[in-house]
Design a protein around this motif. Structure first.
Motif, PDB file in Angstrom:
ATOM      1  N   ASP A 195      70.530 -48.670  -5.004  1.00  0.00           N
ATOM      2  CA  ASP A 195      70.401 -48.630  -6.464  1.00  0.00           C
ATOM      3  C   ASP A 195      69.351 -49.604  -6.992  1.00  0.00           C
ATOM      4  OD1 ASP A 195      71.599 -51.107  -6.268  1.00  0.00           O
ATOM      5  OD2 ASP A 195      73.431 -50.549  -7.341  1.00  0.00           O
ATOM      6  N   GLY A 196      68.671 -50.329  -6.088  1.00  0.00           N
ATOM      7  CA  GLY A 196      67.621 -51.241  -6.504  1.00  0.00           C
ATOM      8  C   GLY A 196      68.131 -52.613  -6.897  1.00  0.00           C
ATOM      9  N   ALA A 197      69.447 -52.803  -6.926  1.00  0.00           N
ATOM     10  CA  ALA A 197      70.027 -54.090  -7.293  1.00  0.00           C
ATOM     11  C   ALA A 197      70.892 -54.642  -6.163  1.00  0.00           C
ATOM     12  CB  ALA A 197      70.846 -53.941  -8.567  1.00  0.00           C
ATOM     13  N   GLY A 198      70.641 -54.177  -4.943  1.00  0.00           N
ATOM     14  CA  GLY A 198      71.400 -54.657  -3.796  1.00  0.00           C
ATOM     15  C   GLY A 198      72.632 -53.837  -3.466  1.00  0.00           C
ATOM     16  N   GLY A 199      72.952 -52.899  -4.294  1.00  0.00           N
ATOM     17  CA  GLY A 199      74.118 -52.036  -4.053  1.00  0.00           C
ATOM     18  C   GLY A 199      73.670 -50.632  -3.677  1.00  0.00           C
ATOM     19  N   HIS A 200      74.526 -49.683  -3.933  1.00  0.00           N
ATOM     20  CA  HIS A 200      74.183 -48.289  -3.634  1.00  0.00           C
ATOM     21  C   HIS A 200      74.895 -47.362  -4.606  1.00  0.00           C
ATOM     22  CE1 HIS A 200      78.041 -48.642  -1.558  1.00  0.00           C
ATOM     23  NE2 HIS A 200      78.146 -47.355  -1.755  1.00  0.00           N
TER      24      HIS A 200
END
Length: 112
Positions: free
Chosen positions: A20-25
């Motif tokens: 997701d671009g913020a370290g998650g998915h």
């Protein structure tokens, strides 16, 4: 037994994780094949939530069989898409003893 009339074009989709671009998915649905099927509606039900009503209808979707493990063989946690309609697959079984067709038990959920 006569062969079912497989006249509905269904896209078989599978959920895949994407960053997701913020370290998650997040999850996205990816087409893994196209199958022709027969869709038969079952009983419906309705559940009331706090702010929304969820209508749910069970379906039996018949498709040609594919060998176990083949990417074209539907399995639970996948879904069929027909245009804007989405059918979440909950179970899959052989339709008859010789295994030429599969019956996919599915749910179509629609917010009302």
């Amino acid at each position: 037994m006569s062969a079912p009339r497989l006249s509905r074009r269904l896209v078989l989709e599978e959920a895949q994780r994407v960053p997701d671009g913020a370290g998650g998915h997040g999850l996205t649905w990816v087409a893994v094949g196209m199958l022709w099927g027969l869709i038969e509606a079952g009983a419906g039900r309705e559940r009331a939530g706090e702010f929304v009503t969820l209508s749910s209808v069970g379906y039996q979707i018949t498709v040609r069989a594919a060998p176990p493990g083949a990417p074209s063989r539907p399995k639970p946690e996948q879904r069929f898409r027909e245009g804007a309609r989405v059918f979440r697959i909950t179970a899959v079984t052989e339709m008859e003893p010789d295994g030429r067709y599969l019956t996919c038990f599915a749910q179509e959920e629609v917010l009302a």
